[in-house]
Design a protein around this motif. Structure first.
Motif, short mmCIF file in Angstrom:
data_model
loop_
_atom_site.label_atom_id
_atom_site.label_comp_id
_atom_site.label_asym_id
_atom_site.label_seq_id
_atom_site.Cartn_x
_atom_site.Cartn_y
_atom_site.Cartn_z
N ILE A 419 27.02 -24.63 20.37
CA ILE A 419 25.62 -24.97 20.14
C ILE A 419 25.27 -26.18 20.99
CG2 ILE A 419 23.94 -25.70 18.41
CD1 ILE A 419 25.96 -24.36 16.34
N ALA A 420 24.26 -26.02 21.84
CA ALA A 420 23.92 -27.05 22.82
C ALA A 420 22.52 -27.59 22.59
CB ALA A 420 24.04 -26.49 24.24
N LEU A 421 22.35 -28.88 22.87
CA LEU A 421 21.04 -29.53 22.90
C LEU A 421 20.88 -30.16 24.27
CD1 LEU A 421 18.47 -30.81 21.57
CD2 LEU A 421 19.94 -32.73 20.90
N VAL A 422 19.84 -29.77 24.99
CA VAL A 422 19.59 -30.28 26.34
C VAL A 422 18.25 -31.00 26.33
CG1 VAL A 422 19.37 -29.71 28.78
CG2 VAL A 422 20.83 -28.30 27.30
N VAL A 444 21.09 -22.56 22.37
CA VAL A 444 20.54 -23.73 23.04
C VAL A 444 19.26 -24.21 22.37
CG1 VAL A 444 19.69 -24.67 25.22
CG2 VAL A 444 21.53 -22.99 25.24
N ALA A 445 19.21 -25.52 22.12
CA ALA A 445 17.97 -26.17 21.72
C ALA A 445 17.37 -26.80 22.97
CB ALA A 445 18.23 -27.23 20.66
N VAL A 446 16.22 -26.30 23.38
CA VAL A 446 15.53 -26.77 24.57
C VAL A 446 14.62 -27.92 24.15
CG1 VAL A 446 13.96 -26.14 26.44
CG2 VAL A 446 15.61 -24.46 25.57
N ALA A 447 15.00 -29.14 24.48
CA ALA A 447 14.27 -30.32 24.03
C ALA A 447 13.47 -30.92 25.18
CB ALA A 447 15.23 -31.36 23.47
N ASP A 448 12.23 -31.23 24.91
CA ASP A 448 11.39 -31.84 25.94
C ASP A 448 10.22 -32.54 25.26
OD1 ASP A 448 11.26 -31.33 29.19
OD2 ASP A 448 9.33 -31.90 28.34
N LEU A 449 9.68 -33.54 25.94
CA LEU A 449 8.50 -34.22 25.43
C LEU A 449 7.29 -33.30 25.45
CD1 LEU A 449 7.52 -36.98 24.40
CD2 LEU A 449 7.01 -37.60 26.77
N GLU A 456 8.21 -22.47 26.59
CA GLU A 456 8.26 -21.48 27.66
C GLU A 456 9.70 -21.21 28.09
OE1 GLU A 456 6.95 -21.04 32.37
OE2 GLU A 456 6.12 -22.66 31.16
N VAL A 457 10.48 -22.28 28.24
CA VAL A 457 11.88 -22.12 28.65
C VAL A 457 12.66 -21.38 27.56
CG1 VAL A 457 14.02 -23.34 29.20
CG2 VAL A 457 11.85 -24.13 30.16
N ALA A 458 12.47 -21.78 26.30
CA ALA A 458 13.20 -21.13 25.21
C ALA A 458 12.86 -19.65 25.13
CB ALA A 458 12.89 -21.83 23.88
N LYS A 459 11.57 -19.33 25.28
CA LYS A 459 11.15 -17.93 25.23
C LYS A 459 11.76 -17.14 26.38
CE LYS A 459 7.01 -15.00 25.03
NZ LYS A 459 5.53 -14.98 25.05
N LYS A 466 18.99 -17.09 20.21
CA LYS A 466 19.64 -17.64 21.40
C LYS A 466 19.12 -19.03 21.76
CE LYS A 466 20.60 -13.13 23.48
NZ LYS A 466 20.41 -12.24 24.66
N ALA A 467 17.84 -19.28 21.54
CA ALA A 467 17.27 -20.56 21.95
C ALA A 467 16.07 -20.91 21.08
CB ALA A 467 16.85 -20.52 23.41
N ILE A 468 15.93 -22.19 20.81
CA ILE A 468 14.74 -22.71 20.15
C ILE A 468 14.20 -23.85 21.00
CG2 ILE A 468 15.54 -22.11 17.83
CD1 ILE A 468 16.11 -25.18 17.49
N SER A 469 12.95 -24.21 20.79
CA SER A 469 12.37 -25.37 21.47
C SER A 469 12.13 -26.46 20.44
CB SER A 469 11.06 -24.99 22.16
OG SER A 469 10.09 -24.55 21.22
#
Length: 676
Positions: A419-422, A444-449, A456-459, A466-469
């Protein structure tokens, strides 16, 4: 519409409603005639959902196609129930044509029942009657002679013979309740079969609703009621890594958290411990949820330290009990004991934690246990819940056919179960890292301000399995903790953190403001510290190690012009790698860094003004900046986001298990930035 197309349409319609069957559960079939391309003669065929498919998403490629004459001929060579597993291999000799899915264990049920269309489903209402202590009597009361009863038998050739015999003996029947298991319905047309399936399911629902007691699980136990949502989720975020670490004792697992009303209500009632100990009944249910769940026997308000200590005690006892269960029922021919950790953990007041090799498996395990709760509610409402015996559960869990299915599973990807957080993953380097880690099997947790770019990246990566934002202002400790908590609640824990969030302002010393200095240090130096601290807290609680990777820069060691604040912040990050590698190694947490040169293409930093500033410093057009950077390197190659992502994967993909405190240059060779 062709016969297979009509079958797929019926299957999709039935599978789309969870009241009819669980995910990947049940199967459907149709019989008809097609021309044999060899003999040019009409040939009776059976189209049936193949092994491992899901009714709701079934396509024609998921159907097995068999010759009915050959399938029926197997009755004459059937060696008896003690050797019925041999018949599964015989199905392969009945196949018609090339391609298609592998025939499932239920193929005999569909082929031997004298009806053109057959549905076998796992509705909660039907299984509730099937698992009631007096299920045969209740079935007669509910349906009269329209639905017959079939005693429990493990799925296979003999069950197909049993149902076929019941069909012949009960010409008015539209289907059967299979003791401990589910329902089977039939019809002369696809539409009639669908209607009959739904009649059985809806009639059972109405029977349970009208005849059932108001509180089948007993009274509410004081102190075991659901905590308020905010408190509940905060407690779940603290407990999830601990529980996941325990559930990963034998093999790393991904988790799923469910605090739905049906779960919380079950966990608050006096029959919780009794019913949970009985386990589930339908084979699909307990193959995903194991023979029984682990139940925390403390009130919702118990101190968190007490809950953690009790979890560890209960987990040790669970493993001992599971080993004893295996020893009670294993024979010399049984497969070796698989993992002894629980797949379902129930925490009163907080919710259910379910586990599997990936997020989908964990989620489906939880969904199946919700099905089981509904089944127990229905059975207890009109009778007493009486699942199939433990010995029969073992016969299915350690069935040679089930073991063969597991052995056929494809080899796991390198980051499967991780499980990754970026951070800063909405664009550029962060996006490339998130996409690469997901491609290698990580959740993957897609983290951004920027919430929109993160989403968009998570989708683009795939479903929420597979991925959340997550929104992450890395300069805010509360926001960082919220991002880590969101990751933990989505996937059960955290294993891999990439500190990538950054920005840059290029100015000479005399023009660098205090604000310029603070904003860069807040995002990169302080932000990395906050993210590493919050993630490390969860990793230590898990007790299964982890990886922290810093995307630093060649500027952390290279002294370039007009770059004081950025270079100093990157140098801070670089030394954090060394400090944390020394500190966290005792917990099995490796800390490494990646030092890219200027990544121009696809970079959010360069697009935000940094590119224009650096181009002015070097006296080149901004559109030529990437080429300029490439020409000053030893390899004369431009560094792209995917090159940095490859380095992150190299550090975390499993080959560098003994490497920590390392900085990997990804700069195409800049001699002045060589590490010393």
């Amino acid at each position: 519409m062709s016969i297979p197309a009509e079958l797929v349409a019926r299957s999709n319609a039935l599978g789309a409603d969870p009241r009819n069957t669980n995910y990947a559960g049940g199967n459907t079939s149709a019989k008809g005639t097609a021309v044999d391309p060899v003999t040019a003669e009409p040939t009776e065929l059976l189209w049936v959902k193949g092994s491992g498919g899901d009714l709701g998403t079934l396509t024609e490629s998921g159907l097995a196609v068999l010759r009915l004459d050959r399938l029926r001929a197997l009755v004459e060579v059937y060696p008896g129930v003690d050797r019925e597993d041999e018949m599964v291999a015989a199905f392969d000799y009945c196949l018609h044509g090339r391609g298609g899915a592998a025939p499932s264990i239920d193929t005999a049920m569909h082929g031997l029942v004298d009806a053109a269309h057959v549905d076998h489903l796992h509705p909660d209402s039907g299984i509730a009657l099937a698992t009631a202590a007096d299920g045969r009597r209740l079935t007669e009361q509910c349906f009269g002679d329209r639905v017959a009863w079939v005693d429990w038998r493990r799925p296979g050739f003999q069950l197909g013979l049993d149902i076929a015999a019941v069909r012949r003996a009960n010409p008015r029947a539209i289907g059967v309740i299979l003791g401990g298991h589910g329902i089977t319905a039939w019809g002369d047309t696809s539409e009639e079969c669908r209607r009959n399936s739904l009649e059985i399911i809806r009639s059972a629902e109405e029977f349970l609703a009208q005849r059932g007691s108001a509180e089948p699980f007993g009274a509410v136990v004081p102190g075991f009621q659901a905590l308020p949502e905010v408190e509940r989720h905060a407690r779940a975020a603290v407990l999830a890594p601990v529980i996941r670490g325990l559930a990963s004792t034998d093999q790393r697992q991904v988790g799923h958290y469910d605090d739905s009303g049906v779960v919380l209500e079950f966990l608050s009632r006096e029959k919780l411990k009794l019913l949970a100990a009985l386990g589930t009944s339908c084979p699909d249910h307990f193959l995903r949820t194991k023979v029984r769940p682990l139940v925390v026997d403390l009130p919702a308000s118990a101190p968190i330290e007490e809950v953690v200590a009790r979890l560890k005690e209960l987990h040790s006892a669970y493993r001992t009990d599971y080993a004893a269960y295996y020893q009670r029922h294993a024979t010399p021919d049984s497969p070796a004991m698989r993992g002894a950790d629980p797949a379902i953990v129930l925490v009163p007041g907080v919710g259910m934690f379910s586990f599997g090799k990936d997020k989908q498996t964990a989620r489906v395990a939880g969904e199946f246990y919700v099905n089981a709760i509904n089944v127990m509610r229905g059975a207890e409402a009109v009778s007493t819940y009486a699942p199939i015996p433990e010995s029969e559960k073992f016969r299915i869990e350690y069935w040679s056919l089930e073991e063969a299915k597991l052995q056929r599973m494809p080899k796991a990807k390198p980051l499967a179960g991780r499980i990754a957080l970026v951070t800063g993953a909405g664009s550029g380097i962060g996006r490339a890292i998130a996409e690469r880690l997901a491609a290698e099997g990580a959740c993957v947790a897609v983290a951004d301000l920027n919430a929109d770019t993160a989403a968009e990246v998570a989708k683009g990566i795939g479903t929420t399995d597979k991925a959340i934002s997550v929104i992450a202002d890395v300069t805010d400790a509360a926001a960082v903790q919220a991002a880590v908590d969101a990751t933990v609640l989505a996937f059960g824990g955290i294993d891999l953190v990439v500190n990538n969030a950054g920005l840059s302002i290029s100015k000479p010393l005399l023009e660098t403001s205090e604000e310029d200095w603070d904003v860069q240090h807040n995002v990169m130096a302080k932000g990395s510290f906050l993210v590493s601290q919050a993630a490390a807290r969860a990793m230590v609680a898990q007790g299964i190690g982890g990886d922290i990777v810093y995307v630093s820069s060649k500027n952390s060691v290279f002294a370039g012009p007009n770059n004081l604040a950025y270079g100093a912040a990157k140098a801070d990050q670089a030394h954090q790698v060394r400090l944390l590698a020394a500190e966290l190694g005792a917990h099995g947490i490796r800390v490494n860094g990646v030092n890219p040169d200027g990544v121009v293409r696809g970079s959010g930093i360069f697009a935000g003004g940094w590119g224009a500033q650096r181009a002015a410093v070097y006296g080149v057009p901004e559109e030529k900046l990437g080429e300029f950077y490439a020409q000053r390197t030893i390899l004369k190659r431009e560094v792209l986001p995917e090159h940095v992502a490859a380095a992150v994967f190299a550090l975390t993909g499993g080959d560098l298990t003994h490497t920590t405190g390392l900085h990997v240059p990804v700069d195409a060779g800049v001699a002045a930035a060589f590490l010393r």
